[in-house]
Design a protein around this motif. Structure first.
Motif, short mmCIF file in Angstrom:
data_model
loop_
_atom_site.label_atom_id
_atom_site.label_comp_id
_atom_site.label_asym_id
_atom_site.label_seq_id
_atom_site.Cartn_x
_atom_site.Cartn_y
_atom_site.Cartn_z
N LYS A 1 -9.85 -9.95 -2.15
CA LYS A 1 -9.71 -10.81 -0.99
C LYS A 1 -8.30 -10.66 -0.45
CE LYS A 1 -10.16 -15.55 0.72
NZ LYS A 1 -10.43 -16.97 0.36
N ASP A 2 -8.19 -10.37 0.86
CA ASP A 2 -6.88 -10.26 1.54
C ASP A 2 -5.95 -9.30 0.81
OD1 ASP A 2 -7.76 -12.14 3.38
OD2 ASP A 2 -6.96 -13.82 2.23
N ASN A 3 -6.50 -8.11 0.44
CA ASN A 3 -5.72 -7.08 -0.23
C ASN A 3 -5.11 -7.55 -1.55
OD1 ASN A 3 -6.29 -5.00 1.48
ND2 ASN A 3 -4.35 -5.04 2.57
N PHE B 1 -12.66 -1.93 -18.93
CA PHE B 1 -13.64 -1.91 -17.86
C PHE B 1 -12.92 -1.52 -16.57
CE2 PHE B 1 -12.07 -6.20 -18.42
CZ PHE B 1 -11.74 -6.63 -17.14
N GLU B 2 -13.68 -1.21 -15.54
CA GLU B 2 -13.10 -0.78 -14.27
C GLU B 2 -14.05 -1.12 -13.12
OE1 GLU B 2 -14.39 3.84 -13.81
OE2 GLU B 2 -12.86 3.42 -15.35
N ASP B 3 -13.49 -1.07 -11.91
CA ASP B 3 -14.29 -1.30 -10.70
C ASP B 3 -13.56 -0.69 -9.51
OD1 ASP B 3 -16.32 -2.11 -9.08
OD2 ASP B 3 -16.10 -4.25 -9.45
N ILE B 4 -14.31 -0.47 -8.44
CA ILE B 4 -13.74 0.09 -7.21
C ILE B 4 -13.17 -1.04 -6.36
CG2 ILE B 4 -14.24 1.39 -5.11
CD1 ILE B 4 -14.40 3.04 -7.66
N VAL B 5 -11.93 -0.85 -5.86
CA VAL B 5 -11.30 -1.82 -4.96
C VAL B 5 -10.83 -1.08 -3.70
CG1 VAL B 5 -10.56 -3.38 -6.80
CG2 VAL B 5 -9.05 -1.55 -6.09
N LYS B 6 -10.87 -1.78 -2.60
CA LYS B 6 -10.48 -1.18 -1.32
C LYS B 6 -9.30 -1.93 -0.74
CE LYS B 6 -12.28 0.32 3.17
NZ LYS B 6 -13.46 0.34 4.08
N VAL B 7 -8.22 -1.19 -0.44
CA VAL B 7 -7.02 -1.77 0.18
C VAL B 7 -7.12 -1.57 1.69
CG1 VAL B 7 -4.51 -1.72 0.29
CG2 VAL B 7 -5.67 -1.29 -1.89
N GLU B 8 -7.18 -2.67 2.43
CA GLU B 8 -7.32 -2.60 3.88
C GLU B 8 -5.99 -2.22 4.53
OE1 GLU B 8 -10.13 -2.79 5.34
OE2 GLU B 8 -11.30 -3.46 3.62
N PRO B 9 -6.03 -1.54 5.69
CA PRO B 9 -4.78 -1.13 6.36
C PRO B 9 -3.99 -2.29 6.92
CG PRO B 9 -6.71 -0.58 7.71
CD PRO B 9 -7.24 -1.06 6.40
N VAL B 10 -2.67 -2.22 6.77
CA VAL B 10 -1.73 -3.19 7.36
C VAL B 10 -0.67 -2.39 8.10
CG1 VAL B 10 -0.05 -5.00 6.90
CG2 VAL B 10 -2.13 -4.87 5.52
N ARG B 11 -0.54 -2.62 9.39
CA ARG B 11 0.43 -1.88 10.20
C ARG B 11 1.59 -2.82 10.56
NH1 ARG B 11 -2.74 2.70 12.13
NH2 ARG B 11 -0.89 3.37 13.28
N MET B 12 2.81 -2.39 10.24
CA MET B 12 3.99 -3.21 10.53
C MET B 12 5.23 -2.32 10.60
SD MET B 12 5.65 -6.39 8.40
CE MET B 12 4.06 -7.16 8.20
N ILE B 13 5.77 -2.15 11.79
CA ILE B 13 7.01 -1.41 12.00
C ILE B 13 8.11 -2.41 12.38
CG2 ILE B 13 8.20 0.31 13.39
CD1 ILE B 13 6.28 1.60 11.56
N VAL B 14 9.22 -2.38 11.65
CA VAL B 14 10.34 -3.28 11.91
C VAL B 14 11.51 -2.46 12.43
CG1 VAL B 14 11.96 -4.94 10.93
CG2 VAL B 14 9.58 -4.88 10.13
N THR B 15 12.02 -2.83 13.60
CA THR B 15 13.14 -2.12 14.23
C THR B 15 14.30 -3.08 14.43
OG1 THR B 15 11.60 -0.67 15.40
CG2 THR B 15 13.86 -0.76 16.22
N THR B 16 15.50 -2.67 13.99
CA THR B 16 16.71 -3.46 14.20
C THR B 16 17.78 -2.57 14.83
OG1 THR B 16 17.49 -2.97 11.95
CG2 THR B 16 16.23 -4.99 12.26
N GLU B 17 18.64 -3.18 15.63
CA GLU B 17 19.72 -2.45 16.29
C GLU B 17 21.06 -3.08 15.94
OE1 GLU B 17 19.12 -1.95 20.44
OE2 GLU B 17 17.07 -1.16 20.23
#
Length: 445
Positions: A138-140, A213-229
């Protein structure tokens, strides 16, 4: 009279049915037994009955059914004395908790049946046994739940390993727990900051045991670019540093950084991919948690070199000094208003010769809001990514003229704010194009 006899007959039938339901009973001496693989566990069914004919059928529902062994399943009537029937369970190496139901049913009337629940616990004989587990996402975040049991207090260590689709270990976590009897262990692993988006196998190992034991898990994409000047000023230059960081879990290809360059001699540490109309672009490729810096400088030494060259050509310090005296002065300051606003005051003092085609430029950073209230000449406004540019066009400024330009701003944040410099371009009587700028200003908003 007939109605009365009919009613009595119905009551007799109901009474007979109820009595038949109570003619036999089932009891289990111990309804929970614990054993180990390849060792039998025995339950005893205690049966009593007052039935005079027919028979009773004893059977068990549950899985695995292949573990069940009973010597007698059919009991003939009448039953003179109570009967104990032994039920044997012979488990293989599959540990866990297993639920069964023991039924005692009338052979003549299948609707007459009594049932009892029994529980078989199969332990491995190790210090800790796995009585059930699960892995949910849930929620990555992956939540691992284990129902463990021990005969005494035990300290255990659990490894959580994430393997990518190529079979390579991408992340590993090690946690320790204390198990005392029946204990539920729950661990939530936040996968957002560790892994790229994709499908992984989460493997769980309890060290020192056979639990795995084991199981398959899926990591959903998260896009975040941080720019500082950041601006760094030196004695002979101003340096612009643009930092770009990929804080997401997706590889960013072709990310574009755009910067508006001030007027002046600019040198690049990283050459831009494209420059047009005072704007330069850099195209970056950043993996998760990768960062990059873009640097360029506005060099002032060419202006000093140009002034020195002019002085040498004119023949000396006197002529150079005279020309410097005749250069128009440009200054910028701020006055505080009663309503929290500020009035920017730009002064032009032309103590020397006549200048023409005068263009005054000032930039208001995004930390301020320009108020469209102008007390003198109204400028041309240009809205850009780095702020708002104000431009005043003054055709002629005569010798001895003193011009004052006003505009008002409201700060959007508080703190010690650096205010951009104002610039003035003009043409001298000899047709030379030149410029002047104000000094650095910091405003305590």
């Amino acid at each position: 009279m007939k109605k009365i006899l009919t009613s009595m007959f119905i009551v007799f039938l109901l009474t007979f049915s109820f009595a038949s339901a109570m003619d036999f009973s089932l009891d289990i001496a111990e309804n929970e037994k614990t054993t180990t693989p390849f060792n039998s566990a025995f339950f005893t069914a205690h049966v009593e009955s007052d039935m005079q004919e027919g028979g009773l059928y004893l059977f068990i529902e549950g899985t695995p059914s292949s573990w069940i062994s009973m010597g007698t399943s059919y009991i003939d009537m009448p039953l003179l004395n109570a009967k104990d029937i032994e039920m044997e369970f012979y488990p293989n190496d599959k540990t866990g908790v297993y639920e069964y139901i023991v039924h005692l049913q009338s052979f003549l009337d299948k609707s007459l049946k009594v049932s009892k629940d029994i529980t078989l616990i199969v332990r491995s004989g190790e210090k800790v046994d796995d009585m059930g587990h699960s892995i949910t996402m849930k929620d990555n975040a992956a939540t691992v739940t284990m129902n463990l049991v021990s005969s005494q207090k035990e300290d255990i260590t659990v490894d959580y390993i994430l393997v990518n689709s190529g079979g390579i270990n991408s992340a590993a976590y090690t946690k320790s727990y204390m198990i005392n009897g029946e204990t539920q262990v729950t661990e939530t692993l936040d996968l957002t900051g560790e892994l790229e988006a994709g499908t992984y196998t989460l493997k769980v190992y309890v060290k020192g045991t056979t639990i795995a034991f084991e199981d398959i898990v899926k990591v959903e994409p998260v896009r975040m670019i941080v720019t500082t000047e950041n601006d760094v000023s030196g004695s002979m230059y101003d340096e612009k540093i643009i930092s770009v960081s990929n804080e997401g879990n997706v590889h960013e290809d072709g990310y574009t950084v755009v910067s508006t360059l001030p007027t002046g001699f600019v040198s690049f540490v990283q050459q831009p991919d494209k420059c047009e109309n005072g704007e330069c672009e850099w195209t970056l490729s950043l993996g998760p948690k990768e960062s990059a810096e873009i640097k360029y400088r506005i060099e002032y030494w060419p202006l000093f070199a140009e002034g020195l060259l002019i002085a040498v050509l004119l023949g000396g310090f006197i002529i150079f000094g005279w020309n410097r005296i005749n250069v128009p002065a440009l200054s910028k300051k701020f006055k505080t208003g009663d309503d929290g606003s500020y009035t920017a005051v730009i002064e032009i003092k032309n103590a020397g010769r006549k200048i023409t085609d005068v263009v005054v430029r000032d930039v208001v950073s995004p930390l301020f809001k320009v108020r469209h209230e102008f007390e003198s000449v109204k400028p041309v406004l240009k809205h850009m990514e780095d702020g708002t540019e104000l431009i005043w066009n003054l055709p002629v400024i005569e010798p001895g003229d003193h011009r004052i330009i006003h505009y008002r701003v409201t700060p959007l944040v508080k703190g010690n704010l650096k205010v951009p410099k104002a610039y003035m371009r003009y043409v001298t009587e000899k047709g030379k194009k030149t410029k002047v700028r104000t000094k650095d200003i910091h405003l305590a908003a």
